[in-house]
Enzyme design. Sequence first.
Site, mmCIF file in Angstrom:
data_model
loop_
_atom_site.group_PDB
_atom_site.id
_atom_site.type_symbol
_atom_site.label_atom_id
_atom_site.label_comp_id
_atom_site.label_asym_id
_atom_site.label_seq_id
_atom_site.Cartn_x
_atom_site.Cartn_y
_atom_site.Cartn_z
ATOM 1 N N THR A 153 -52.524 138.900 36.441
ATOM 2 C CA THR A 153 -52.051 137.633 37.025
ATOM 3 C C THR A 153 -53.165 136.991 37.828
ATOM 4 O O THR A 153 -53.870 137.679 38.557
ATOM 5 C CB THR A 153 -50.856 137.883 37.966
ATOM 6 N N VAL A 182 -37.980 136.842 35.123
ATOM 7 C CA VAL A 182 -38.880 136.064 35.973
ATOM 8 C C VAL A 182 -39.441 137.002 37.032
ATOM 9 O O VAL A 182 -38.694 137.752 37.663
ATOM 10 C CB VAL A 182 -38.125 134.883 36.634
ATOM 11 N N GLY A 183 -40.751 136.961 37.212
ATOM 12 C CA GLY A 183 -41.385 137.819 38.211
ATOM 13 C C GLY A 183 -41.565 137.116 39.541
ATOM 14 O O GLY A 183 -40.921 136.105 39.839
ATOM 15 N N THR A 204 -50.347 140.146 43.207
ATOM 16 C CA THR A 204 -50.422 140.612 41.830
ATOM 17 C C THR A 204 -49.790 141.993 41.779
ATOM 18 O O THR A 204 -49.665 142.670 42.793
ATOM 19 C CB THR A 204 -51.890 140.631 41.334
ATOM 20 N N GLY A 205 -49.362 142.391 40.583
ATOM 21 C CA GLY A 205 -48.738 143.702 40.440
ATOM 22 C C GLY A 205 -47.286 143.600 40.008
ATOM 23 O O GLY A 205 -46.902 142.619 39.379
ATOM 24 N N GLY A 207 -43.947 142.599 40.034
ATOM 25 C CA GLY A 207 -43.321 141.478 40.728
ATOM 26 C C GLY A 207 -41.996 141.791 41.385
ATOM 27 O O GLY A 207 -41.676 141.247 42.449
HETATM 28 C C1 SD4 Z 1 -45.230 139.794 37.494
HETATM 29 N N1 SD4 Z 1 -46.786 139.878 39.306
HETATM 30 O O1 SD4 Z 1 -44.760 139.027 36.671
HETATM 31 C C2 SD4 Z 1 -46.656 139.610 37.900
HETATM 32 C C3 SD4 Z 1 -47.515 140.464 37.038
HETATM 33 C C4 SD4 Z 1 -48.867 140.682 37.620
HETATM 34 O O2 SD4 Z 1 -50.870 141.496 37.789
HETATM 35 O O3 SD4 Z 1 -49.219 140.274 38.661
HETATM 36 N N2 SD4 Z 1 -49.721 141.375 37.087
HETATM 37 O O4 SD4 Z 1 -44.599 140.730 37.975
#
Ligand code: SD4
Length: 293
Positions: A153, A182-183, A204-205, A207
């Site tokens: 992301t 939806v994240g 990021t990560g 969600g």
């Molecule tokens: C999500 N946070 O849709 C996003 C994915 C993401 O690094 O950040 N990946 O959960």
Amino acid sequence: PPIRPVVIATWQHGQAANARAWEILSAGGSALDAAEAGVMVTEADPEVHTVGRGSFPDRDGTITLDACIMNAEGNCGSVAALQDILHPVSVARMVMEKTPHVMLVGQGAKDFALAQGMEETDLMTDFSRDEWAKWKQGNPDYRPRINIENHDTIGLLTLDSNGDLAGACTTSGAAFKYHGRVGDSPIIGAGLYVDNEIGGATATGWGEAVIRACGCFLVVEFMRQGHSPTEACRLAVERVISKNPDWKDIQVGFIALNKRGETGGYCIQSGFDYAVQSPALANEMFAPDFKIE
Ligand code: SD4
């Protein structure tokens, strides 16, 4: 004296986004224009597999995109589960500037984008199709894996030469997610938050974990209490950990930029990095401190 202008963005590909944002910032452009233009680079890059074109699809084989943007006036716009549009962040900006709303989703967001003159675009590449085919064979049970296929992301924060802040965040979300999932990335306060008096943060990560903790709003509130960007990110990660018993199996990373132009980040697990460009930093990569190896 404050450091200006500044741009900070998540991951290695944040460097290309920063470079574009920097062109605008260093020419005296606005934080908002720089934030949008910066992440558009990532959205259009088919080699970045969790933002825009060329992404991992959802488990039904469809790419659905989430994005949001915030300006110095505290205005915001967002789209979620958007299909077939190359630049979700620009749709988010149009939601902010041309509608009385903050968020449009799914078919409604796509209809709005088309009515605004955007073109329908096939976002699937051979990579997207191949990865989906592989995933379908190997994963009859849905189980997202963090930091393997799911870590790209782009969240980007800007401070312009007037001292105004903005931010943008855009993603295809978790690879092979449920269709319609939806994240955090398009959720104001979760994946992005900007308060022009204090600073901004983006995430990021995984969600779901960020949403549960209202992550980026929390980072900004910790900065409001006087914490540095890095310390604010660390305290927010601690909160995420306390609200998510599965925290050892997931990654969450925050980055932050305050009104003085100071930057920082923190994450649950090693492996996350971010890029910063400012008068003092030549688009350098930083690996933030983390909770566990
Ligand atoms: C999500 N946070 O849709 C996003 C994915 C993401 O690094 O950040 N990946 O959960």
